[in-house]
Motif scaffolding. Structure first.
Motif, short mmCIF file in Angstrom:
data_model
loop_
_atom_site.label_atom_id
_atom_site.label_comp_id
_atom_site.label_asym_id
_atom_site.label_seq_id
_atom_site.Cartn_x
_atom_site.Cartn_y
_atom_site.Cartn_z
N ASP A 1 3.23 -5.40 2.10
CA ASP A 1 2.21 -6.04 2.94
C ASP A 1 2.76 -7.22 3.73
O ASP A 1 2.32 -7.48 4.85
N HIS B 1 0.85 -1.19 0.00
CA HIS B 1 0.00 0.00 0.00
C HIS B 1 0.88 1.24 0.00
O HIS B 1 1.90 1.28 0.70
N ASP C 1 -5.96 -0.56 -7.43
CA ASP C 1 -7.25 0.07 -7.10
C ASP C 1 -7.48 1.24 -8.04
O ASP C 1 -7.36 2.40 -7.65
N VAL D 1 5.95 3.07 -0.57
CA VAL D 1 5.05 1.92 -0.52
C VAL D 1 5.54 0.99 0.58
O VAL D 1 6.74 0.75 0.73
N GLY E 1 -2.79 5.13 0.44
CA GLY E 1 -3.78 4.11 0.76
C GLY E 1 -4.05 3.15 -0.38
O GLY E 1 -4.65 2.10 -0.18
N GLU E 2 -3.61 3.50 -1.58
CA GLU E 2 -3.87 2.67 -2.75
C GLU E 2 -3.02 1.39 -2.74
O GLU E 2 -1.85 1.41 -2.37
N ARG E 3 -3.64 0.28 -3.14
CA ARG E 3 -2.91 -1.00 -3.26
C ARG E 3 -2.13 -1.01 -4.56
O ARG E 3 -2.64 -0.59 -5.60
N ARG F 1 -0.81 0.00 -10.28
CA ARG F 1 -1.94 0.33 -9.41
C ARG F 1 -2.99 -0.77 -9.49
O ARG F 1 -3.40 -1.18 -10.56
#
Length: 85
Positions: free
Chosen positions: A30, A7, A76, A27, A54-56, A74
Motif C-alpha cells: 500500500d 492488498h 479481512d 500482494v 482484493g483482500e487486505r 489476512r
C-alpha cells in the motif's frame, strides 16, 4: 524483516511447487506500490490457507529477498456462513 500492509492483486493458479501445481499470489504494498509474491505456505492462519484478490493483508519483506512476501496475515476475514454456504 520489515512489516508491510497491502492488498492481494493477483493469483496465478500454477507455476511453483512440485510439478508446477502450487499457486502463487501477488500482494501490492500500500505504501510503496511494489509487488511481492508468496505461496499458500506463507499464509499464517488456522485451517485452509487461502486468500482472495482484493483482500487486505499484513506481511513481512526480507531485505535479502525484496520480491518475496512472508508471514502473510489476512486482515479481512470472511463471515463463515457467507464463505462456506
Amino acid at each position: 524483516m520489515i512489516q508491510r500492509f497491502g492488498h492481494v492483486v493477483d493469483r496465478r493458479p500454477f507455476g511453483t511447487g512440485y510439478g508446477g501445481r502450487m499457486g502463487t499470489y501477488v500482494v501490492r504494498d500500500d505504501e510503496t506500490g511494489k509487488d511481492h509474491t508468496f505461496s499458500y505456505v506463507d499464509i499464517v492462519t488456522e485451517g485452509f490457507r487461502t486468500t482472495v484478490v482484493g483482500e487486505r493483508v499484513r506481511f513481512l519483506v526480507d531485505e535479502d529477498q525484496p520480491h518475496a512476501a512472508s508471514y502473510v496475515i489476512r486482515l479481512d476475514l470472511p463471515d463463515v456462513e457467507a464463505y462456506y454456504p
